[in-house]
Design an enzyme around this catalytic site. Structure first.
Site, PDB file in Angstrom:
ATOM      1  CB  CYS A   2      19.795  38.061  35.238  1.00  0.00           C
ATOM      2  SG  CYS A   2      20.448  37.570  33.649  1.00  0.00           S
ATOM      3  NE  ARG A  27      14.349  37.933  38.061  1.00  0.00           N
ATOM      4  CZ  ARG A  27      13.267  38.647  37.817  1.00  0.00           C
ATOM      5  NH1 ARG A  27      12.216  38.516  38.580  1.00  0.00           N
ATOM      6  NH2 ARG A  27      13.226  39.500  36.836  1.00  0.00           N
ATOM      7  CG  ASN A 100      16.664  40.998  34.202  1.00  0.00           C
ATOM      8  OD1 ASN A 100      16.834  40.059  33.426  1.00  0.00           O
ATOM      9  ND2 ASN A 100      15.482  41.287  34.730  1.00  0.00           N
ATOM     10  N   GLY A 101      18.039  41.609  31.207  1.00  0.00           N
ATOM     11  CA  GLY A 101      17.446  42.058  29.948  1.00  0.00           C
ATOM     12  C   GLY A 101      18.501  42.144  28.865  1.00  0.00           C
ATOM     13  CD  GLU A 488       1.392  22.216  31.847  1.00  0.00           C
ATOM     14  OE1 GLU A 488       1.642  22.949  30.885  1.00  0.00           O
ATOM     15  OE2 GLU A 488       2.018  22.269  32.925  1.00  0.00           O
TER      16      GLU A 488
END
Ligand code: G6P
Length: 615
Positions: A2, A27, A100-101, A488
């Site tokens: 976040c 984010r 965040n986390g 990719e």
């Protein structure tokens, strides 16, 4: 993953917070919110969806607030909804927290420190309960944060405000779940998850380390250890350019960033590759003690770690390190690496590839390597990011801000940086012939023109995208250096268009994927590698014999696939070892073409985030 921001000063907080949040939306963007403070009042506004939903709700609200915190969310605990958006409050509405986390023991903490009913499904809300509990027990705000740090396990960072101290913000960081950076200016302080959000407001920054607490007032910023010990920290001056982050005339950031790649390559080679002497030099970027010629000769193994697109760049880099530096090299997905108890010693050079410099798994892998005493180099696009602080040396990617969530130009920058690093290490170890150095530098300097040529083919690639845009499944095949290109290509298509795409080594095709082939499953075959060209031809014939369509990605002048492939995608004919670069660019355009036709949100694909700071 976040984004968090905070402001306290003389100016209107809501505008500054919203503006900074818009720079952090990469984010996470499933919901957002803001808490605004005046002398007498705290107001919290939250909205589900992108930041524009919050902006609409905020119009005309609390315009006199001079302090506040904000958040843009990528859900981990609790579905994206207004009630789970941050800021989260305590039951009495006194404090507000953005986070965040992950708080790993949040359920236990809820039992032990809940101050009343919980109104969300988040792990964040308990932090607000703990804070208010501490304040009610007579603790100061910093002491209440200390309490949280001593009890809450995990990797996280947060910011909090207390409505009874309206010009003050407190925050903390534990582990590597994204940083907290404080921008210092006269009479105001602004804080965010990363420096990009602060660029218009400050050029002087303090980066919070793990287990540190910050106490922020308009003109005073104090840092404390988790034990409450005051720390002296001088701000670092960084001059970065916010203007280059703008989208300009491009419809999407992804398209802009794809088109910037000739310049990205030039910037990546500037000061490293010399066109006049045709030599390579990275000596000014490598720590002289750690990477002296003697130490480099001692290194007997290289390990490159990364995630997602960066890992694919690493897989290309492995070929370069083995060929030019003659060091046995492995590539590991950072997340897997850390859990398999890797065997490491001080003769293993660990190279981390990460555009953000903040990916939690890559940071954990680096910490593992640090414990084993490995010399470390990180390749990063973010000045001051966590990996640059952990590694002995940093090779900056110099790609400029990459806003689209799916990486494009930072991959190309990583590949060229690995090419340069491999040549330089080979040279220092006395294992690179001068004529190989010369030839490689010469060939690399042709890359910006080669990539410009691919961009000139945009219309042709777009026609192919049109033709295949209705397919719901795709296979990408390659061998040797074509294999990471295939991976990719598949990843990019999956990320931006939501089409199911699998990247496979072509040799593996007969061990499973061939069972999927029918007229609904097109294959993109990477055929630019001379040494495996005939093998790719056989693979294409086997697919065609089973009714599958094949787009062969070939070098200009190679007509050998014309008769057997359904379509060809032509890229400039360059040194095969560098051919992944134009090939990847062509595949980026192909994915972009398909995604826009399918109406996908190419810059902010659902469920993804640009910086992954949770496990
Ligand atoms: C996310 C991004 C990808 C990126 C990956 C690794 O998944 O969406 O574009 O390749 O993280 O990120 P890093 O910052 O370590 O390169």
């Amino acid at each position: 993953m976040c984004g968090i921001v905070g402001y306290t000063g003389e100016r209107f907080a809501s505008r500054i917070l919203l503006d900074s949040l818009s720079r952090l939306e990469y984010r996470g963007y499933d919901s957002s919110g803001i808490a605004l403070l005046t002398e007498t009042n705290m107001q919290v506004i939250r909205a589900r969806g992108k930041l524009r939903e919050l902006s609409k709700k905020l119009e005309g609200e609390m315009t006199d607030a001079r302090a506040g915190i904000g958040h843009t969310r990528w859900a981990t605990h609790g579905v994206p909804s207004e009630k789970n958006a941050h800021p989260q409050l305590d039951p009495f509405g006194r404090v507000a927290v953005v986070h965040n986390g992950i708080i790993e023991n949040w359920e236990d903490l809820r039992q032990q420190y809940g101050q009343g009913l919980f109104s969300s499904d988040t792990d964040t809300e308990v932090l607000a309960h703990m804070l208010v509990g501490g304040l009610d027990a007579g603790l100061d705000l910093v002491e209440a944060v200390q309490l949280i740090l001593s009890k809450a396990r995990g990797a996280y960072s947060f910011l909090a405000v207390d409505s009874q101290q309206p010009d003050r913000l407190v925050g903390a960081r534990v582990g590597n779940a994204g940083g907290l950076v404080i921008g210092i200016s006269e009479d105001e302080s602004i804080v965010a998850s990363d420096v990009s959000a602060l660029l218009p407001y400050s050029q002087e920054f303090i980066f919070l380390e793990s287990n540190e607490i910050v106490d922020i007032r308009p003109s005073v910023v104090e840092i404390f250890s988790s034990d409450g010990e005051r720390k002296i920290r001088s701000p670092e001056r960084l001059s970065l350019d916010p203007v280059t982050a703008a989208k300009g005339t491009y419809k999407h950031f992804m398209l802009k960033e794809i088109h910037e790649q000739p310049e990205t390559l030039l910037n990546g080679m500037r000061g490293r590759y010399s066109g006049t002497s045709e030599t390579i030099d990275l000596s000014s970027e490598l720590n002289h003690e750690r990477f002296s010629i003697e130490n480099l000769k001692e290194i007997n193994r290289c390990l490159i770690v990364g995630m997602g697109t960066s890992m694919h760049a690493a897989m290309i880099g492995r070929h370069y390190l083995e060929q030019f530096a003659r060091i046995p090299t492995e590539v590991d997905n950072s997340a897997e690496f850390r859990y398999r108890r890797p065997l490491l010693d001080e003769k293993t050079l660990v190279i981390s590839v990460t555009q953000s410099g903040e990916t939690v798994d890559t940071l954990a892998a680096m910490e593992e390597a640090q414990r084993a005493g490995c010399p470390q180099i990180t390749l990063s696009n973010s000045v001051g990011s966590q990996t640059t602080r952990l590694a002995d040396s940093t090779i900056m990617l110099h790609a400029g801000p990459e806003i689209a969530v799916a990486s494009t130009k930072t991959m190309i920058a990583s590949v060229i940086a690995l090419h340069g690093l491999s040549l330089f290490l080979g040279k220092q170890r006395g294992l690179l012939q001068p004529e190989v150095e010369q030839e490689q530098v010469h060939q690399a300097l042709l890359l910006p023109a080669a990539v410009s040529n691919v961009l000139n083919f945009t219309d042709e690639i777009d026609k192919l995208a049109e033709k295949y845009s209705a397919s719901n499944n795709f296979l990408f095949l390659g061998r040797g250096l074509g294999y990471p290109v295939a991976l990719e290509g598949a990843l990019k298509l999956k990320e931006v268009s939501y089409i199911h795409a699998e990247g496979y080594s072509a040799g593996e095709m007969k061990h499973g994927p061939i069972a999927l082939i029918d007229d609904q499953m097109p294959t993109l075959a990477i055929c630019t590698q001379g040494d495996v060209h005939d093998k790719m031809r056989s693979n294409i014939q086997q697919i065609r014999a089973r009714g599958g369509a094949v787009i062969a990605l070939v070098s200009e002048g190679d007509s050998s696939m014309d008769a057997i492939a359904t379509d060809t995608l032509i890229v400039p004919d360059i040194d095969p070892i560098l051919s992944p670069i134009p090939a990847v660019v062509a595949l980026q355009l192909f994915s972009y073409g398909i995604a826009t036709r399918r109406g996908a949100d190419v810059d902010q694909p659902r469920n993804l985030a640009k910086t992954v700071t949770v496990e």
